[in-house]
Design an enzyme around this catalytic site. Structure first.
Site, PDB file in Angstrom:
ATOM      1  N   HIS A 331       2.326 -14.508   4.359  1.00  0.00           N
ATOM      2  CA  HIS A 331       2.298 -13.432   3.367  1.00  0.00           C
ATOM      3  C   HIS A 331       3.225 -13.816   2.216  1.00  0.00           C
ATOM      4  CE1 HIS A 331       4.243  -9.614   1.829  1.00  0.00           C
ATOM      5  NE2 HIS A 331       2.964  -9.399   1.551  1.00  0.00           N
ATOM      6  N   HIS A 378       5.537 -12.421  -7.920  1.00  0.00           N
ATOM      7  CA  HIS A 378       5.400 -11.097  -7.324  1.00  0.00           C
ATOM      8  C   HIS A 378       5.490 -10.084  -8.450  1.00  0.00           C
ATOM      9  CE1 HIS A 378       6.444  -8.381  -3.663  1.00  0.00           C
ATOM     10  NE2 HIS A 378       5.191  -8.311  -4.020  1.00  0.00           N
TER      11      HIS A 378
END
Length: 1216
Positions: A331, A378
């Protein structure tokens, strides 16, 4: 072995092999980015492949542990110097292209904190050879799972390599290596006649492997192994024989779950080879004897690993659909720390893939530079950006270095620029080349009902998971959506640095962000940013085939669509919700389609959820934060360490088969899955800490909820001893492990303050039973050299408590019988049964009249009825005068002295043998089996009768409905008939219809009866086949058991006879001595001279007489034994003769049953039909015409001769 099939696995793993060029050493130039100085070195590898070491011009040695090496790169993938001066220094002589001669060795304690060893070779070929060899050594699976002996040799090798310029071993290195107890090290060195001062050094030739072993034995004595050694046969002798060693290996070390034909127990010659390998004393080894030293070496040797090498190898079937595998998944792969701040790294993709991960995530955003290059970061956080192109290059470089099986790229695409999306697609096509799967395989079209291709079909392929462009939407709406997202997402360039929520993590690509209620807000926090994913362009859509993300609606809808190429992602909270509400449906969904689970957005510290939760539901891509090495990640590393570290693990059979349903919350045994019982005894530890502290060990089990036990066991803390603590505590027993193929055992060691030392995670299915060393690993799953725990493990198929007594009786009948007798005596003492028995014996008449009869009449179908002669008589029926089994009867006294001491020993009769508890226990078991069999068939019969009753009622109701309609029509016609104008032919037509209806009803009843009769006949025949087969097997088992009981009892009787013979001799001597004393007393009344003469004569004659009597007694005893043995043989033959007799009776019994069966079934059906029709007539529900036709249903029953003619040669002894 990619398509490994069940059976004996041929090991493909190759042992460590260091080439001569690496052993001899090669000249390199070592350089560093931080300095402009280059250092010429000679680089070598030790013969065992433990260390990389080099010496510079000053003859100083540096080491690099190969277990820390992650990768070796050369050519364009190696690190290049940035400083032009440094580059110039390295390219001296222009021997060849500098780039092709460069090597970078990547090493480090984990995936994030890595370092580089930069080297330049003098020839391109040398650079390639060293790169390949070093990578091969660093990734060798056998090297990562070495034996205890190999780890101790590694410590020895380190001491031998770290020498002074004079070639001596500094003692400070020994003290540093074994730093837990300085005093012990000093004593051990003195015991080896070596200097013990810390500042001393010793010549290498004085510290040989044998001296090192003696040093270890003194430093870490092993009294617990001495105890095991003596316990297994070396009590009176200082060695184990080859037979004792064979028993030890086959009884203690062999896995009882293995098939004995495929994996037979070791034979003498195989054990002899092991003895010759491990026994240091060659003279003992030649005689097939093993000393305690050899025994210790065997226990720490490569043959005695706690996990079989076959489990490390690629041993699972890789030809099943992709959805049938757990896939190692990452992830937010690019992150090196938390989710909100920190560096993103291209290197993380390399490290994650090299560690065995097969599914990585790419969070793609629009680049804001002039070049308009897409980036990975991100979103809405303060994490740094990295180049999308560099990430694709890194993936292409390392995709298949450690595993040939497919890579899955999980795109979270926020790039709202069609131009940049086109760039992304172009980079994927150009850089991945043929590895990128652009079109579905011909055998597996993207159609409903077609399964996914297998990992083997997709070897060396890269698959893309990205939103697929919907062709239904117009081009204009697509552009509008893109422009809307552009204004929303990047209205302000600084918004990237403003966290939108505490949960700014990933979200599933299928999340619904239109709801505004509180639940959805919480869901949004969990899911993060993916709700704002951009619309996929045509270019990116074309890359997507077998992994098409869709919004999850329900399991029912997914099942109806039946499209295996569609998959859904679930944030851990949503996944847990589905698992809780619909566990069985979740497992079913995962049989056909892929699912991906990822951490909730509120895990801003990059912590992980427990992956076991979702493996239990069959979820394939359980994505974790690889940068965080917590317990969850450790469990994940333990899971994917096996099957060749391929990144794919085949799911348990029940999670793959479409005809089986599995509930992960089950608490009972699942039909078809063999549960296990696991017992772990922590015996001792070795070199657990480098400090003088107390230590303890904990044991955990992870698996299904019913199997999971956190901190199931903890030893006591050793008092200030980390070198060789011995616990010898009671074992922890995991009585029932329901799904062993998905369960793992964790054994962890800690210092007394709770500081983690090391652990090992072992799959229950892969654990070998017996005495083993568990070589510990650190939290990053890297092996520790010295710390180990010595354990004794028992693992076997689970036996429910109901059958535990049966298994115990079968495995050790003597001990079981003795135990039962002992328990009976203990209970009798508590319940005062002895006094009651005495009272009963005092008045036998009263007992016989008052005692209730406990004799049970054996049911006709119980599995024991057919062996009536084998059935034991209840104790209440046994006559009181009957002696106990194997008893000794003393005959009446006679003048013959021999006969007066000689006792009569009677052989136990067959009836007495049948009273033995082990035999009775087997009979009870057979009774239960037959009872269950009859019960099952009775249930089937009841269901069939219910089915036919329902059918009869349906026919009857249909008949009544139609008849009522006709009668109603007839009434109308009669009214019309009364009118003058109505014709008269209508009534006759209706009467014909009623007659036809009655005929139709009768025929249906006949057909129903015939069908019922045939089905009942088939069912009862099936029952008789089953009964007959079961009874035939029971006869075999009972005869075998009775034979075994007879042999055991008879052997015991012969042993007892020897004791009786000795007692008889003593009794004879005692009686003769008594006679001699009587004669001496008589002689005393005579004068002295006569008395002396008679006394001398008496002594002489007494000696002769004793010799003669003893001889006569021995002859009589010998004849008695011969008669007893003859009787024993006769009884055993009688037992064997019973078998054909009972089998013949069984055959006859069932031939008779089969002949009677058709008539019985016919009569039963006729009675049932008669009763039903009669009952319906009484209630007025059947018309007289139908009742009168009942006789038509009663067809003539076939005779037995007709049955024989219709079924010529029919055999009724075929087992089901």
């Amino acid at each position: 072995m990619a398509g490994a099939q069940p059976g004996v696995h041929a090991l493909q793993l190759k042992p460590v092999c260091v080439s001569d060029s690496l052993k001899k050493g090669t000249k390199f130039v070592k350089w560093d980015d931080d300095s402009t100085i280059v250092t010429p070195i000679i680089l070598r590898t030790d013969p065992q492949g433990f260390f990389f070491y080099w010496t510079d011009q000053n003859k100083e040695t540096e080491l690099l542990d190969l277990s820390l090496v992650k990768d070796a790169r050369c050519g364009k993938h190696a690190k290049a110097p940035k400083d032009p001066k440094l580059r110039e220094l390295l390219d001296v002589g222009n021997i060849g292209h500098l780039e092709q001669r460069m090597i970078t060795v990547v090493y480090g304690p984990d995936l994030v904190n890595i370092s580089h060893l930069n080297l330049v070779a003098f020839q391109e070929e040398v650079a390639k050879e060293w790169t390949n060899e070093v990578f091969s050594l660093a990734t060798n699976l056998l090297a990562q799972n070495m034996s205890r002996d190999a780890f101790l040799e590694k410590a020895y090798t380190k001491l031998k390599l770290q020498v002074t310029p004079e070639g001596r071993i500094p003692l400070k290195n020994i003290y540093r290596l074994f730093s837990a107890d300085r005093k012990r090290v000093e004593t051990a060195l003195e015991a080896c006649s070596l200097p013990s001062s810390r500042n001393d050094s010793i010549p290498q030739e004085d510290f040989t492997p044998d001296v090192y072993r003696v040093f270890l034995n003194n430093l870490c004595p092993r009294p617990e192994i001495d105890n095991i050694f003596s316990e297994f046969g070396a009590k009176s002798k200082p060695y184990l024989t080859v037979d004792q060693m064979m028993d030890f290996i086959n009884l203690k070390q062999r896995d009882p779950r293995l098939n004995e034909i495929l994996y037979p127990p070791l034979k003498q010659e195989q054990v002899q080879v092991l003895i010759e390998k491990y026994e240091p004393n060659s003279s003992l080894a030649k005689k097939g004897q093993m000393s305690v030293d050899g025994f210790m070496r065997y226990l720490s040797g490569e043959e005695n690993g706690v996990v079989s090498p076959e489990k490390l190898d690629l041993n699972e079937d890789m030809s099943q659909p992709l959805s049938h595998y757990f896939i190692n998944s990452s992830h937010n792969t690019y992150l090196t720390a938390g989710q909100l701040a920190g560096n993103s790294s291209v290197e993380m993709y390399r490290q994650v893939l090299l560690s065995g991960c097969r599914c990585v995530e790419l969070d793609c955003w629009k680049g804001r530079t002039a070049e308009e290059e897409p980036v990975i970061t991100h979103g809405f956080t303060m994490t740094t950006e990295i180049s999308f192109k560099e990430v694709i290059e890194a993936i292409a470089e390392c995709a298949f270095k450690t595993s040939p099986f497919p890579i899955l790229l999980s795109f979270e695409n926020h790039v709202d620029s069609p131009k940049q999306q086109a760039k992304m697609a172009e980079y994927c096509r150009l850089i991945f080349g043929d590895a990128l799967l652009m079109e579905p395989l011909e055998k597996y079209p993207l159609e409903s009902g077609v399964p996914l291709p297998s990992p083997m079909d997709l070897m060396y392929k890269i698959l893309v998971k990205n939103k697929k462009k919907s062709h239904k939407s117009s081009e204009g709406s697509g552009k509008k959506k893109l422009s809307e997202q552009a204004s929303n997402t990047y209205s302000d360039s600084s918004s990237v640095f403003e966290p939108s929520s505490p949960g700014a993590g990933e979200a599933d690509t299928e999340s619904d962000d239109d709801d505004d209620d509180d639940d959805c807000k919480k869901s949004s926090m969990d899911e993060g940013t993916a709700g704002s994913e951009a619309m996929a362009t045509e270019e990116m859509s074309n890359l997507v085939n077998y992994i098409q993300p869709v919004k999850f609606e329900s399991f029912e809808i997914s099942k109806k669509r039946n499209k295996s190429f569609e998959m859904s992602s679930f944030v851990e909270t949503k996944g847990l919700e589905q698992l809780t509400k619909s566990p069985v449906e979740f497992v079913e969904y995962n049989k056909m389609q892929l699912s991906r689970i990822y951490p909730k957005g509120t895990r801003v510290d990059s912590s992980n959820y427990m992956p076991q939760l979702f493996w239990n539901a069959g979820c394939q891509m359980v994505a974790l934060n690889f940068q965080t090495v917590d317990l969850a990640m450790q469990i994940n590393m333990g899971m994917y360490e096996y099957n060749g570290k391929s990144g794919y693990r085949l799911k348990p059979e029940f999670m793959r088969r479409p005809d089986k349903h599995f509930d992960p919350f089950t608490e009972g045994i699942v039909d078809g899955i063999v549960a296990n019982t696991l017992s772990v005894k922590i015996i001792s530890g070795q070199f657990l800490s480098d400090k003088k502290v107390g230590t303890y060990v904990e044991v955990d089990m992870f698996g299904l909820p019913v199997d999971t036990r956190r901190k199931a066991f903890k030893t006591k803390t050793s008092q200030g001893n980390a070198v060789n603590p011995v616990w010898e505590e009671e074992p922890i027993v995991f009585k029932k492990v329901v799904l062993p193929s998905l369960a793992c055992l964790r054994i962890a060691a800690y210092e007394e303050g709770g500081k983690f030392i090391g652990h090992r995670i072992l799959p229950v299915q892969a654990i070998r039973p017996g005495y083993h060393y568990i070589c510990l690993r650190n939290e990053r799953n890297q092996p520790l050299t010295l710390p180990a725990v010595f354990v004794y493990i028992e693992v076997k198929d689970y036996v429910p408590d109901t059958y535990a007594d049966v298994i115990e009786a079968l495995s050790n009948p003597i001990r079981y019988v003795n135990l039962m007798e002992q328990r009976a005596k203990q209970l009798a003492a508590l319940t005062l049964e002895d006094e009651e028995e005495v009272k009963k014996e005092a008045d036998p008449g009263e007992t016989s009249s008052e005692a209730p009869s406990e004799t049970r009449t054996t049911p006709a179908e119980n599995g024991v009825n057919h062996t009536a002669s084998l059935a034991p008589k209840p104790p209440s029926q046994a006559p009181h005068s009957q002696p106990a089994p194997g008893s000794v009867k003393a005959p009446a006294k006679t003048e013959d002295l021999i006969q007066s001491v000689l006792t009569e020993v009677e052989a136990q009769t067959i009836e007495e043998l049948k009273q033995q508890k082990s035999f009775v226990k087997l009979q009870k078991k057979h009774y239960k089996e037959m009872k269950d069999l009859v019960k099952r068939h009775h249930k089937k019969t009841t269901e069939l009768i219910k089915e036919h009753t329902t059918k009869y009622n349906e026919i009857q109701n249909d008949y009544l409905r139609r008849r009522a309609a006709l009668e109603k029509s007839a009434k109308k016609d009669s009214k019309k008939k009364s009118e003058p104008s109505s014709p008269d032919h209508g009534s006759s037509a209706i009467e014909q219809d009623l007659a036809a209806l009655d005929a139709e009803m009768t025929q249906k009843l006949i057909d129903l009866k015939d069908k019922q009769q045939q089905q009942l006949l088939n069912l009862r025949q099936e029952q008789y086949y089953s009964e007959k087969y079961q009874k035939r097997e029971h006869i075999k088992l009972l005869i075998q058991k009775l034979t075994d009981v007879a042999e055991e009892c008879q052997n015991n009787q012969l042993k007892k006879l020897k004791e009786i013979c000795e007692k008889e001799k003593k009794e004879l001597k005692k009686k003769m001595d008594k006679k001699r004393q009587e004669k001496i007393t008589e002689a005393k009344s005579k004068d002295k001279s006569q008395m002396e003469e008679e006394k001398t004569e008496m002594i002489r004659s007494y000696i002769q007489e004793v010799v003669q009597y003893i001889k006569r007694l021995e002859e009589a005893q010998s004849k008695r034994q011969e008669k007893l043995v003859e009787k024993h043989n006769e009884i055993r033959q009688q037992i064997l003769d019973e078998k054909p007799k009972l089998q013949t009776e069984l055959e006859q019994e069932y031939q008779d049953k089969f002949k009677r069966l058709p008539l019985e079934i016919l009569e039963f059906v006729q009675e049932a039909m008669k009763g039903k029709i009669s009952e319906d007539s009484n209630h007025g529900s059947a018309p007289p015409s139908l009742a009168s036709d009942a006789a038509k249903v009663n067809l003539k029953s076939p005779s037995s001769e007709e049955i024989e003619r219709e079924n010529p040669g029919r055999e009724f002894d075929t087992p089901l």
